[in-house]
Scaffold this motif. Sequence first.
Motif, PDB file in Angstrom:
ATOM      1  N   GLY A  55       0.874  -1.184   0.000  1.00 29.42           N
ATOM      2  CA  GLY A  55       0.000   0.000   0.000  1.00 29.42           C
ATOM      3  C   GLY A  55       0.900   1.219   0.000  1.00 29.42           C
ATOM      4  N   ILE A  56       0.637   2.134  -0.940  1.00 30.91           N
ATOM      5  CA  ILE A  56       1.532   3.294  -1.071  1.00 30.91           C
ATOM      6  C   ILE A  56       0.708   4.582  -1.196  1.00 30.91           C
ATOM      7  N   GLY A  57      -0.212   4.740  -0.234  1.00 25.41           N
ATOM      8  CA  GLY A  57      -1.001   5.968  -0.178  1.00 25.41           C
ATOM      9  C   GLY A  57      -0.296   6.998   0.696  1.00 25.41           C
ATOM     10  N   LEU A 106       2.091  -3.134   6.456  1.00 25.23           N
ATOM     11  CA  LEU A 106       0.819  -3.050   5.724  1.00 25.23           C
ATOM     12  C   LEU A 106       0.316  -1.609   5.819  1.00 25.23           C
ATOM     13  N   CYS A 107       0.163  -0.955   4.680  1.00 23.43           N
ATOM     14  CA  CYS A 107      -0.267   0.456   4.657  1.00 23.43           C
ATOM     15  C   CYS A 107      -1.523   0.614   3.806  1.00 23.43           C
ATOM     16  N   THR A 108      -2.412  -0.370   3.873  1.00 24.77           N
ATOM     17  CA  THR A 108      -3.675  -0.346   3.120  1.00 24.77           C
ATOM     18  C   THR A 108      -4.827  -0.186   4.120  1.00 24.77           C
ATOM     19  N   PRO A 109      -6.069  -0.012   3.658  1.00 26.47           N
ATOM     20  CA  PRO A 109      -7.192   0.050   4.605  1.00 26.47           C
ATOM     21  C   PRO A 109      -7.297  -1.253   5.419  1.00 26.47           C
ATOM     22  N   ILE A 110      -7.743  -1.154   6.664  1.00 24.27           N
ATOM     23  CA  ILE A 110      -7.740  -2.294   7.590  1.00 24.27           C
ATOM     24  C   ILE A 110      -8.491  -3.512   7.021  1.00 24.27           C
ATOM     25  N   GLY A 111      -9.578  -3.255   6.314  1.00 24.83           N
ATOM     26  CA  GLY A 111     -10.393  -4.344   5.777  1.00 24.83           C
ATOM     27  C   GLY A 111      -9.648  -5.220   4.773  1.00 24.83           C
ATOM     28  N   THR A 112      -8.506  -4.765   4.277  1.00 28.14           N
ATOM     29  CA  THR A 112      -7.747  -5.548   3.280  1.00 28.14           C
ATOM     30  C   THR A 112      -6.671  -6.425   3.935  1.00 28.14           C
ATOM     31  N   PHE A 113      -6.387  -6.185   5.222  1.00 28.60           N
ATOM     32  CA  PHE A 113      -5.230  -6.844   5.859  1.00 28.60           C
ATOM     33  C   PHE A 113      -5.299  -8.372   5.800  1.00 28.60           C
ATOM     34  N   GLU A 114      -6.486  -8.917   6.091  1.00 30.35           N
ATOM     35  CA  GLU A 114      -6.604 -10.372   6.223  1.00 30.35           C
ATOM     36  C   GLU A 114      -6.193 -11.076   4.919  1.00 30.35           C
ATOM     37  N   VAL A 116      -0.004  -0.133   9.858  1.00 34.58           N
ATOM     38  CA  VAL A 116      -0.194   1.235  10.347  1.00 34.58           C
ATOM     39  C   VAL A 116      -1.677   1.504  10.617  1.00 34.58           C
ATOM     40  N   GLY A 117      -2.462   0.434  10.681  1.00 35.03           N
ATOM     41  CA  GLY A 117      -3.917   0.573  10.824  1.00 35.03           C
ATOM     42  C   GLY A 117      -4.310   1.372  12.062  1.00 35.03           C
ATOM     43  N   SER A 118      -5.420   2.102  11.933  1.00 32.10           N
ATOM     44  CA  SER A 118      -5.852   2.994  13.013  1.00 32.10           C
ATOM     45  C   SER A 118      -6.572   2.275  14.149  1.00 32.10           C
ATOM     46  N   MET A 127       0.290   8.227  14.813  1.00 35.70           N
ATOM     47  CA  MET A 127      -0.794   9.203  15.017  1.00 35.70           C
ATOM     48  C   MET A 127      -0.494  10.437  14.171  1.00 35.70           C
ATOM     49  N   ALA A 128      -0.513  10.257  12.890  1.00 30.23           N
ATOM     50  CA  ALA A 128      -0.191  11.360  11.984  1.00 30.23           C
ATOM     51  C   ALA A 128      -0.965  11.150  10.706  1.00 30.23           C
ATOM     52  N   GLY A 129      -1.424  12.210  10.112  1.00 30.81           N
ATOM     53  CA  GLY A 129      -2.153  12.050   8.855  1.00 30.81           C
ATOM     54  C   GLY A 129      -2.700  13.383   8.383  1.00 30.81           C
ATOM     55  N   ILE A 134     -13.168   4.970   2.468  1.00 32.78           N
ATOM     56  CA  ILE A 134     -12.926   3.526   2.685  1.00 32.78           C
ATOM     57  C   ILE A 134     -12.161   3.308   3.987  1.00 32.78           C
ATOM     58  N   MET A 135     -11.118   4.125   4.180  1.00 27.61           N
ATOM     59  CA  MET A 135     -10.332   3.989   5.402  1.00 27.61           C
ATOM     60  C   MET A 135     -11.219   4.175   6.624  1.00 27.61           C
ATOM     61  N   TRP A 136     -12.074   5.205   6.589  1.00 28.15           N
ATOM     62  CA  TRP A 136     -12.888   5.510   7.771  1.00 28.15           C
ATOM     63  C   TRP A 136     -14.049   4.547   7.944  1.00 28.15           C
TER      64      TRP A 136
END
Length: 300
Positions: free
Chosen positions: A9-11, A68-76, A95-97, A122-124, A231-233
């Motif tokens: 993930g490269i956002g 892993l730097c993608t949305p949490i739902g993709t981790f699995e 780095v999931g929130s 805790m940065a964004g 998506i992230m939120w």
Amino acid sequence: MFNKIALIGIGLIGSSIALAARQKGLAKNIAISTRKQQTLDKAKSLNLGDEYFLDAKEAVKDADLIILCTPIGTFENIVKNIAPSLKQGAILSDVGSVKGHVQKILSPLIPKEIHFIPAHPMAGTEYSGPEAGFSSLFEGRGCMLTPSEKQDKSAIKLLSDFWQGLGSNVEIMDAEHHDLVVAITSHVPHLIAYNIVGTASDLEGVSKSEVIKYSAGGFRDFTRIAASDPIMWRDVFLTNRNAVLEMLEKFLGDLDELKSAVDRGDGDALEELFTRTRAIRRSIIEAGQEIDMADFGREK
Ligand code: NAP
């Protein structure tokens, strides 16, 4: 520090790690993987890494640290895909929130010889994608690591040094406690922002163009937060449900009291609360977590 790191993930967050790690000399080789060819091409054109892959399991080969730097739902699914290709003794992080859910879902999928150390910088900002990253994003900001108690101490130290190298103030914390802290400092404020901007845009009697044209500072600040990646939120609220509901319950109770104070014209109660909240803002500025300029330093 590391021979090879792999960023899946490269956002905003992935590209900021890539830029800062390169600038601070924390990795000899940076491998990047993302889902879409277009995003991979963008990352390449921005020169964010050394190797680029659409398939994450290619990127993680020989990597000492995988984040892993993608949305949490993709981790699995990502972890199911990369697990057999991970190098023995590598550190796998994210780095999931939200941390409790990530730990619960991923722990059973990770081979024993891999050090799994979840993290949350805790940065964004409200921007997304590979072009949104910048190397100073993590400077002076907290980064929470939530390893299990059994995790290897030297691997924790290595990841902690990496995040300190990126500029973060690292703290080790229990995953459940992390989720409660961020529910009130980050997740509920986002929910409130999404709600107030939604309410304003649905308001009868005040047109959408009036809301936009006459948006006062207070409303504008909410729209910044409410512009964050949907998506992230979505994934944050799907995975930190209990902590968010607990904090939301407290919030609604306090809002009800505030509503009563307005209703009965209780100036003392309003003034007392507003004085306390002003002091919190000062403390955040004094802690170096916010600039000391009126209206966030906006010129107009
Ligand atoms: P972002 O800018 O939207 O980037 C997301 C990245 O994930 C993109 O490279 C995207 O690639 C990729 N991706 C999306 N779905 C994917 C899938 N199904 N499989 C593989 N790759 C996929 O997001 P971000 O703001 O960097 O957030 C990433 C993570 O950091 C999230 O877990 C979030 O909770 C956490 N975080 C965010 C912030 C913040 O303020 N933004 C702060 C702290 C932590 P494609 O373009 O190729 O789809």
